[in-house]
Design a protein around this motif. Structure first.
Motif, PDB file in Angstrom:
ATOM      1  N   ARG A  43      -9.163  77.333  28.974  1.00 31.80           N
ATOM      2  CA  ARG A  43     -10.355  77.566  28.129  1.00 31.80           C
ATOM      3  C   ARG A  43      -9.972  78.114  26.766  1.00 31.80           C
ATOM      4  NH1 ARG A  43      -9.896  83.137  26.991  1.00 31.80           N
ATOM      5  NH2 ARG A  43     -11.139  84.432  28.381  1.00 31.80           N
ATOM      6  N   THR A  44      -8.861  78.872  26.709  1.00 29.99           N
ATOM      7  CA  THR A  44      -8.412  79.401  25.413  1.00 29.99           C
ATOM      8  C   THR A  44      -7.938  78.248  24.518  1.00 29.99           C
ATOM      9  OG1 THR A  44      -7.705  81.396  26.583  1.00 29.99           O
ATOM     10  CG2 THR A  44      -6.916  81.134  24.324  1.00 29.99           C
ATOM     11  N   ALA A  45      -7.184  77.331  25.114  1.00 31.28           N
ATOM     12  CA  ALA A  45      -6.707  76.171  24.341  1.00 31.28           C
ATOM     13  C   ALA A  45      -7.878  75.291  23.920  1.00 31.28           C
ATOM     14  CB  ALA A  45      -5.708  75.373  25.182  1.00 31.28           C
TER      15      ALA A  45
ATOM     16  N   GLY B 195       5.692  80.540  19.845  1.00 30.59           N
ATOM     17  CA  GLY B 195       5.585  81.038  21.226  1.00 30.59           C
ATOM     18  C   GLY B 195       5.857  79.886  22.180  1.00 30.59           C
ATOM     19  N   SER B 196       6.305  80.242  23.403  1.00 28.52           N
ATOM     20  CA  SER B 196       6.635  79.170  24.360  1.00 28.52           C
ATOM     21  C   SER B 196       6.174  79.529  25.769  1.00 28.52           C
ATOM     22  CB  SER B 196       8.148  78.928  24.352  1.00 28.52           C
ATOM     23  OG  SER B 196       8.806  80.140  24.710  1.00 28.52           O
ATOM     24  N   GLY B 197       5.173  80.406  25.869  1.00 27.18           N
ATOM     25  CA  GLY B 197       4.680  80.824  27.181  1.00 27.18           C
ATOM     26  C   GLY B 197       3.530  79.946  27.664  1.00 27.18           C
TER      27      GLY B 197
ATOM     28  N   GLN C 206       0.255  80.038  27.200  1.00 26.43           N
ATOM     29  CA  GLN C 206      -0.731  79.575  26.215  1.00 26.43           C
ATOM     30  C   GLN C 206      -0.126  78.516  25.286  1.00 26.43           C
ATOM     31  OE1 GLN C 206      -3.926  80.061  25.953  1.00 26.43           O
ATOM     32  NE2 GLN C 206      -4.229  81.697  27.432  1.00 26.43           N
ATOM     33  N   ALA C 207       1.131  78.679  24.955  1.00 24.47           N
ATOM     34  CA  ALA C 207       1.787  77.658  24.117  1.00 24.47           C
ATOM     35  C   ALA C 207       1.727  76.318  24.852  1.00 24.47           C
ATOM     36  CB  ALA C 207       3.229  78.060  23.828  1.00 24.47           C
ATOM     37  N   HIS C 208       1.980  76.357  26.158  1.00 24.98           N
ATOM     38  CA  HIS C 208       1.977  75.135  26.973  1.00 24.98           C
ATOM     39  C   HIS C 208       0.584  74.503  27.030  1.00 24.98           C
ATOM     40  CE1 HIS C 208       3.971  73.136  30.707  1.00 24.98           C
ATOM     41  NE2 HIS C 208       3.203  72.291  30.053  1.00 24.98           N
TER      42      HIS C 208
ATOM     43  N   THR D  73      -0.487  80.485  16.871  1.00 23.99           N
ATOM     44  CA  THR D  73       0.338  81.638  17.216  1.00 23.99           C
ATOM     45  C   THR D  73      -0.079  82.074  18.618  1.00 23.99           C
ATOM     46  OG1 THR D  73      -1.153  83.211  16.108  1.00 23.99           O
ATOM     47  CG2 THR D  73       0.661  82.360  14.811  1.00 23.99           C
ATOM     48  N   ALA D  74       0.855  81.960  19.560  1.00 26.85           N
ATOM     49  CA  ALA D  74       0.554  82.226  20.976  1.00 26.85           C
ATOM     50  C   ALA D  74       1.649  83.116  21.549  1.00 26.85           C
ATOM     51  CB  ALA D  74       0.470  80.912  21.736  1.00 26.85           C
ATOM     52  N   THR D  75       1.772  84.306  20.974  1.00 23.57           N
ATOM     53  CA  THR D  75       2.855  85.208  21.380  1.00 23.57           C
ATOM     54  C   THR D  75       2.307  86.532  21.909  1.00 23.57           C
ATOM     55  OG1 THR D  75       3.112  86.461  19.323  1.00 23.57           O
ATOM     56  CG2 THR D  75       4.197  84.306  19.420  1.00 23.57           C
ATOM     57  N   MET D  76       3.203  87.288  22.510  1.00 22.46           N
ATOM     58  CA  MET D  76       2.873  88.652  22.943  1.00 22.46           C
ATOM     59  C   MET D  76       3.389  89.649  21.901  1.00 22.46           C
ATOM     60  SD  MET D  76       1.354  89.122  25.919  1.00 22.46           S
ATOM     61  CE  MET D  76       1.959  90.490  26.878  1.00 22.46           C
TER      62      MET D  76
HETATM   63  N1  LIG Z   1      -7.451  84.696  22.671  1.00 16.87           N
HETATM   64  C1  LIG Z   1      -7.571  84.509  23.961  1.00 16.87           C
HETATM   65  O1  LIG Z   1      -8.605  84.056  24.455  1.00 16.87           O
HETATM   66  C2  LIG Z   1      -6.418  84.823  24.846  1.00 16.87           C
HETATM   67  C3  LIG Z   1      -5.284  85.342  24.318  1.00 16.87           C
HETATM   68  N2  LIG Z   1      -4.200  85.592  25.092  1.00 16.87           N
HETATM   69  C4  LIG Z   1      -3.028  86.126  24.406  1.00 16.87           C
HETATM   70  O2  LIG Z   1      -2.171  85.032  24.060  1.00 16.87           O
HETATM   71  C5  LIG Z   1      -0.814  85.499  23.963  1.00 16.87           C
HETATM   72  C6  LIG Z   1       0.111  84.588  24.758  1.00 16.87           C
HETATM   73  O3  LIG Z   1      -0.225  84.676  26.145  1.00 16.87           O
HETATM   74  P1  LIG Z   1       0.631  83.897  27.254  1.00 16.87           P
HETATM   75  O4  LIG Z   1       1.126  82.625  26.698  1.00 16.87           O
HETATM   76  O5  LIG Z   1      -0.175  83.881  28.489  1.00 16.87           O
HETATM   77  O6  LIG Z   1       1.848  84.886  27.440  1.00 16.87           O
HETATM   78  P2  LIG Z   1       3.337  84.525  27.952  1.00 16.87           P
HETATM   79  O7  LIG Z   1       3.903  85.795  28.417  1.00 16.87           O
HETATM   80  O8  LIG Z   1       3.290  83.373  28.879  1.00 16.87           O
HETATM   81  O9  LIG Z   1       4.061  84.050  26.614  1.00 16.87           O
HETATM   82  C7  LIG Z   1       4.269  84.963  25.568  1.00 16.87           C
HETATM   83  C8  LIG Z   1       5.163  84.362  24.507  1.00 16.87           C
HETATM   84  O10 LIG Z   1       5.281  85.331  23.454  1.00 16.87           O
HETATM   85  C9  LIG Z   1       6.653  85.493  23.144  1.00 16.87           C
HETATM   86  N3  LIG Z   1       6.881  86.853  22.620  1.00 16.87           N
HETATM   87  C10 LIG Z   1       6.801  88.027  23.282  1.00 16.87           C
HETATM   88  N4  LIG Z   1       7.063  89.045  22.439  1.00 16.87           N
HETATM   89  C11 LIG Z   1       7.326  88.486  21.236  1.00 16.87           C
HETATM   90  C12 LIG Z   1       7.681  88.996  19.978  1.00 16.87           C
HETATM   91  N5  LIG Z   1       7.839  90.305  19.780  1.00 16.87           N
HETATM   92  N6  LIG Z   1       7.848  88.131  18.948  1.00 16.87           N
HETATM   93  C13 LIG Z   1       7.696  86.810  19.129  1.00 16.87           C
HETATM   94  N7  LIG Z   1       7.368  86.254  20.321  1.00 16.87           N
HETATM   95  C14 LIG Z   1       7.199  87.085  21.353  1.00 16.87           C
HETATM   96  C15 LIG Z   1       7.391  85.239  24.457  1.00 16.87           C
HETATM   97  O11 LIG Z   1       8.734  84.932  24.221  1.00 16.87           O
HETATM   98  C16 LIG Z   1       6.554  84.046  24.977  1.00 16.87           C
HETATM   99  O12 LIG Z   1       7.000  82.864  24.363  1.00 16.87           O
HETATM  100  C17 LIG Z   1      -0.843  86.948  24.459  1.00 16.87           C
HETATM  101  O13 LIG Z   1      -0.904  87.823  23.362  1.00 16.87           O
HETATM  102  C18 LIG Z   1      -2.149  87.006  25.244  1.00 16.87           C
HETATM  103  O14 LIG Z   1      -2.659  88.306  25.405  1.00 16.87           O
HETATM  104  C19 LIG Z   1      -4.176  85.296  26.426  1.00 16.87           C
HETATM  105  C20 LIG Z   1      -5.311  84.809  27.020  1.00 16.87           C
HETATM  106  C21 LIG Z   1      -6.518  84.532  26.293  1.00 16.87           C
END
Ligand SMILES: NC(=O)C1=CN([C@@H]2O[C@H](COP(=O)(O)OP(=O)(O)OC[C@H]3O[C@@H](n4cnc5c(N)ncnc54)[C@H](O)[C@@H]3O)[C@@H](O)[C@H]2O)C=CC1
Ligand SMILES: O=C([O-])C1=[NH+]CCC1
Length: 316
Positions: free
Chosen positions: A117-119, A141-143, A145-147, A201-204
């Motif tokens: 749903r976010t994508a 980012g490659s987690g 959400q990136a996928h 931008t899909a990073t932590m």
């Molecule tokens: N806006 C929305 O509706 C939503 C936002 N999110 C946010 O999206 C982001 C990504 O979530 P996911 O992909 O599930 O997490 P994930 O843990 O699967 O992937 C995180 C990615 O961020 C990278 N990363 C971590 N620290 C970093 C740094 N200091 N600098 C650069 N890259 C870094 C990691 O290497 C990884 O590629 C998170 O911030 C999460 O909270 C998640 C769900 C919904």
């Protein structure tokens, strides 16, 4: 007496949640949300419980949509540092209730719902705000959400080139191998971003990973990370020079570090573009900053449940 709730796992959600039905349903929900009380959506700002000892958070995200007659709450946990490679940083469950009497109808995996749903919402914003032509997509980012963003964006748009950058190059290469299609893995964020038309931008990250002076004028950015007031993904330069759209004014002003810390002013909500009360500016540099809304989970959970039930009834 009603029976026990149904348990719908990630495989069921994967099977029944496709972008072609999810996107139009979310567009309607975004419109209703931005209509305020008239739209019939009740969505308080989520409650976040920090689990400071482990650098984690638990979020509770309830919502009701009168139009869809759907009532859910998502419970989501997210942790800054992974303790093991097979435990995702974000985990979630959506509880779906019968609105007329409060009975719990289903417990649904919320991880796939959150990713898709976010994508889907980023794709909706991109349809409205991308420059034309939009040939180069860049994902930072490659987690998870990136996928999901890669999959949604390559289904919904025809980019000539897709670039990925991740802090750890190996992870970007893993994602590039896992998806169908050609992807260029870049060594630096700047290299990935230069001349891109659409950036995700899909990073932590808790510090900016994207700087305004790398961005091509007129590009569109979907910034979905940094959902805590002390986390950042975008620098002040970009925040202050872009036209800034959000999913929810109310929550983003409280939760988004990029907004709170830069002091940038919000131009409007995506739902307001969709309902015609504000303009989209695809020729300007635009940022869609999302923090995530419970109503998106409600709509997605209902789609999954309704499709699952109707398939089950067909079989009986
Ligand atoms: N806006 C929305 O509706 C939503 C936002 N999110 C946010 O999206 C982001 C990504 O979530 P996911 O992909 O599930 O997490 P994930 O843990 O699967 O992937 C995180 C990615 O961020 C990278 N990363 C971590 N620290 C970093 C740094 N200091 N600098 C650069 N890259 C870094 C990691 O290497 C990884 O590629 C998170 O911030 C999460 O909270 C998640 C769900 C919904
Ligand atoms: O909307 C959501 O589920 C989340 N936004 C940030 C972390 C989880």
């Amino acid at each position: 007496m009603s029976g026990p709730p149904a348990f719908l796992g990630a495989d069921v959600v994967e099977k029944y949640l496709g972008y072609s039905t999810l996107i139009p349903s979310l567009e309607k929900a975004l419109v209703n949300y931005s209509r305020g009380k008239e739209g019939g959506i009740v969505q308080p700002i989520r409650t976040i419980v920090p689990v400071a000892k482990y650098r984690g958070f638990l979020g509770v995200m309830p919502a009701y949509s009168a139009v869809d007659d759907a009532l859910t709450t998502k419970v989501v946990t997210f942790y800054e540092t992974k303790t093991s490679s097979d435990i995702p940083s974000h985990q979630a469950t959506v509880l779906l209730f019968e609105p007329s009497n409060g009975t719990l109808k289903a417990v649904i995996d919320g991880k796939v719902i959150t990713d898709k749903r976010t994508a889907a919402v980023s794709a909706i914003a991109t349809k409205l705000l991308k420059p034309s032509p939009a040939e180069v997509l860049c994902i930072l980012g490659s987690g998870a959400q990136a996928h999901s963003h890669y999959e949604a964006f390559t289904q919904q748009f025809s980019f000539k080139e897709v670039r990925i950058w991740s802090r750890t190059r190996e992870n970007a290469e893993k994602l590039a191998k896992a998806v169908e299609g050609n992807v260029r893995v870049c060594s630096t964020a700047r290299e990935a971003v230069t001349d891109a038309d659409v950036i995700i931008t899909a990073t932590m990250s808790t510090e900016p990973v994207l700087c305004g002076d790398w961005v091509k004028p007129g590009a569109h950015i979907n910034a979905l990370g940094a959902c805590r007031p002390d986390w950042r993904e975008l620098d002040d330069d970009l925040m202050k020079t872009c036209v800034l759209y959000v999913d929810t004014r109310e929550a983003s002003q409280k939760e988004s570090g990029d907004i709170v810390q830069s002091g940038a002013s919000i131009f409007g909500e995506i739902g307001e573009i969709l309902n015609g009360t504000i303009s989209a500016f695809p020729d300007k540099t635009t940022v869609f900053k999302s923090v995530g809304m419970a109503i998106e989970d409600t709509v997605a959970a209902k789609l999954v449940y309704d499709s699952w039930i109707s398939k089950r009834e067909d079989k009986n």
